[in-house]
Design a protein around this motif. Sequence first.
Motif, PDB file in Angstrom:
ATOM      1  N   ALA A   1      12.772  40.050  15.872  1.00  0.00           N
ATOM      2  CA  ALA A   1      12.377  39.815  17.262  1.00  0.00           C
ATOM      3  C   ALA A   1      13.029  38.544  17.799  1.00  0.00           C
ATOM      4  CB  ALA A   1      10.857  39.723  17.370  1.00  0.00           C
ATOM      5  N   GLY A   2      13.067  37.495  16.994  1.00  0.00           N
ATOM      6  CA  GLY A   2      13.727  36.259  17.417  1.00  0.00           C
ATOM      7  C   GLY A   2      15.213  36.450  17.641  1.00  0.00           C
ATOM      8  N   LEU A   3      15.845  37.195  16.764  1.00  0.00           N
ATOM      9  CA  LEU A   3      17.273  37.459  16.927  1.00  0.00           C
ATOM     10  C   LEU A   3      17.540  38.336  18.148  1.00  0.00           C
ATOM     11  CD1 LEU A   3      18.280  37.988  13.196  1.00  0.00           C
ATOM     12  CD2 LEU A   3      18.834  36.037  14.652  1.00  0.00           C
ATOM     13  N   ASN A   4      16.648  39.283  18.424  1.00  0.00           N
ATOM     14  CA  ASN A   4      16.804  40.107  19.628  1.00  0.00           C
ATOM     15  C   ASN A   4      16.662  39.268  20.893  1.00  0.00           C
ATOM     16  OD1 ASN A   4      17.389  42.554  18.412  1.00  0.00           O
ATOM     17  ND2 ASN A   4      15.227  43.120  18.224  1.00  0.00           N
ATOM     18  N   ARG A   5      15.733  38.304  20.877  1.00  0.00           N
ATOM     19  CA  ARG A   5      15.608  37.394  22.028  1.00  0.00           C
ATOM     20  C   ARG A   5      16.898  36.605  22.213  1.00  0.00           C
ATOM     21  NH1 ARG A   5      10.348  36.688  20.065  1.00  0.00           N
ATOM     22  NH2 ARG A   5      10.962  34.851  18.890  1.00  0.00           N
TER      23      ARG A   5
ATOM     24  N   ARG B   1      19.508  38.857  23.790  1.00  0.00           N
ATOM     25  CA  ARG B   1      19.258  39.038  25.231  1.00  0.00           C
ATOM     26  C   ARG B   1      19.685  37.807  26.022  1.00  0.00           C
ATOM     27  NH1 ARG B   1      14.531  41.580  23.580  1.00  0.00           N
ATOM     28  NH2 ARG B   1      13.336  39.684  23.873  1.00  0.00           N
ATOM     29  N   LYS B   2      19.378  36.626  25.478  1.00  0.00           N
ATOM     30  CA  LYS B   2      19.747  35.391  26.160  1.00  0.00           C
ATOM     31  C   LYS B   2      21.267  35.274  26.273  1.00  0.00           C
ATOM     32  CE  LYS B   2      17.629  31.670  24.809  1.00  0.00           C
ATOM     33  NZ  LYS B   2      17.270  30.438  24.070  1.00  0.00           N
ATOM     34  N   LEU B   3      21.974  35.596  25.207  1.00  0.00           N
ATOM     35  CA  LEU B   3      23.434  35.516  25.239  1.00  0.00           C
ATOM     36  C   LEU B   3      24.028  36.574  26.169  1.00  0.00           C
ATOM     37  CD1 LEU B   3      24.144  34.839  21.466  1.00  0.00           C
ATOM     38  CD2 LEU B   3      24.351  33.233  23.362  1.00  0.00           C
ATOM     39  N   GLU B   4      23.435  37.769  26.186  1.00  0.00           N
ATOM     40  CA  GLU B   4      23.920  38.804  27.101  1.00  0.00           C
ATOM     41  C   GLU B   4      23.698  38.400  28.551  1.00  0.00           C
ATOM     42  OE1 GLU B   4      21.854  42.267  25.744  1.00  0.00           O
ATOM     43  OE2 GLU B   4      23.470  42.826  24.358  1.00  0.00           O
ATOM     44  N   GLU B   5      22.583  37.729  28.833  1.00  0.00           N
ATOM     45  CA  GLU B   5      22.343  37.242  30.197  1.00  0.00           C
ATOM     46  C   GLU B   5      23.366  36.183  30.575  1.00  0.00           C
ATOM     47  OE1 GLU B   5      18.338  35.848  30.332  1.00  0.00           O
ATOM     48  OE2 GLU B   5      17.485  37.865  30.152  1.00  0.00           O
TER      49      GLU B   5
ATOM     50  N   GLU C   1      31.469  26.182  21.493  1.00  0.00           N
ATOM     51  CA  GLU C   1      30.734  26.944  20.488  1.00  0.00           C
ATOM     52  C   GLU C   1      29.310  27.145  20.973  1.00  0.00           C
ATOM     53  OE1 GLU C   1      30.768  25.222  16.663  1.00  0.00           O
ATOM     54  OE2 GLU C   1      32.924  24.948  16.619  1.00  0.00           O
ATOM     55  N   ILE C   2      28.788  28.304  20.697  1.00  0.00           N
ATOM     56  CA  ILE C   2      27.388  28.575  21.007  1.00  0.00           C
ATOM     57  C   ILE C   2      26.563  28.063  19.845  1.00  0.00           C
ATOM     58  CG2 ILE C   2      25.677  30.369  21.400  1.00  0.00           C
ATOM     59  CD1 ILE C   2      27.886  32.065  22.595  1.00  0.00           C
ATOM     60  N   GLN C   3      25.608  27.237  20.164  1.00  0.00           N
ATOM     61  CA  GLN C   3      24.773  26.689  19.106  1.00  0.00           C
ATOM     62  C   GLN C   3      23.792  27.756  18.653  1.00  0.00           C
ATOM     63  OE1 GLN C   3      22.947  23.241  20.709  1.00  0.00           O
ATOM     64  NE2 GLN C   3      24.803  22.011  20.608  1.00  0.00           N
ATOM     65  N   ALA C   4      23.908  28.131  17.401  1.00  0.00           N
ATOM     66  CA  ALA C   4      23.033  29.163  16.842  1.00  0.00           C
ATOM     67  C   ALA C   4      21.773  28.512  16.303  1.00  0.00           C
ATOM     68  CB  ALA C   4      23.747  29.917  15.734  1.00  0.00           C
ATOM     69  N   GLN C   5      20.682  29.166  16.529  1.00  0.00           N
ATOM     70  CA  GLN C   5      19.416  28.685  15.996  1.00  0.00           C
ATOM     71  C   GLN C   5      19.186  29.318  14.638  1.00  0.00           C
ATOM     72  OE1 GLN C   5      16.449  29.703  18.807  1.00  0.00           O
ATOM     73  NE2 GLN C   5      17.191  28.320  20.372  1.00  0.00           N
ATOM     74  N   ASP C   6      18.548  28.583  13.769  1.00  0.00           N
ATOM     75  CA  ASP C   6      18.232  29.103  12.446  1.00  0.00           C
ATOM     76  C   ASP C   6      16.867  29.770  12.521  1.00  0.00           C
ATOM     77  OD1 ASP C   6      17.871  27.664   9.135  1.00  0.00           O
ATOM     78  OD2 ASP C   6      18.299  29.686   9.796  1.00  0.00           O
ATOM     79  N   TYR C   7      16.811  31.071  12.263  1.00  0.00           N
ATOM     80  CA  TYR C   7      15.563  31.812  12.383  1.00  0.00           C
ATOM     81  C   TYR C   7      14.870  31.999  11.043  1.00  0.00           C
ATOM     82  CZ  TYR C   7      16.689  32.768  17.183  1.00  0.00           C
ATOM     83  OH  TYR C   7      16.956  32.631  18.505  1.00  0.00           O
ATOM     84  N   ARG C   8      15.331  31.303  10.016  1.00  0.00           N
ATOM     85  CA  ARG C   8      14.657  31.408   8.724  1.00  0.00           C
ATOM     86  C   ARG C   8      13.334  30.678   8.794  1.00  0.00           C
ATOM     87  NH1 ARG C   8      18.928  28.809   5.545  1.00  0.00           N
ATOM     88  NH2 ARG C   8      20.470  29.337   7.064  1.00  0.00           N
ATOM     89  N   GLU C   9      12.326  31.308   8.232  1.00  0.00           N
ATOM     90  CA  GLU C   9      10.990  30.700   8.264  1.00  0.00           C
ATOM     91  C   GLU C   9      10.407  30.634   6.897  1.00  0.00           C
ATOM     92  OE1 GLU C   9       8.608  32.591  11.183  1.00  0.00           O
ATOM     93  OE2 GLU C   9      10.244  32.640  12.564  1.00  0.00           O
TER      94      GLU C   9
END
Length: 104
Positions: free
Chosen positions: A72-76, A79-83, A96-104
């Motif tokens: 779900a976080g990666l899908n968000r 969507r943000k990048l597509e917008e 460069e697009i700063q990627a967030q780390d979604y590991r929890e």
Amino acid sequence: MKLLYTIIIMLCVLFVITFSLDNTETVNLSYYGFIDVTVQAYLLLFVSFGIGVIFAGFFGIAERWRLSRKVAGLNRRIRKLEEQISRGNASTEGEEIQAQDYRE
């Protein structure tokens, strides 16, 4: 394929029945005087196996829940990048697009 599943289930049931009939000895379970129970050996094994399956199921559910949150976080993020792309705010080659780390 359904026939194969039926055959496998029938073999498992046959194993359980023959195992139960062959292991009818009683086992004394005691735990520091708090528990003193006599059960049959096959019942002890089946209950232990069942408890293990339940615990494994709980861990599987927890892992699936964690992965669904990650998806779900990666899908968000997608969507943000597509917008950003549709608005024309896409990064150029040097940025460069700063990627967030979604590991929890």
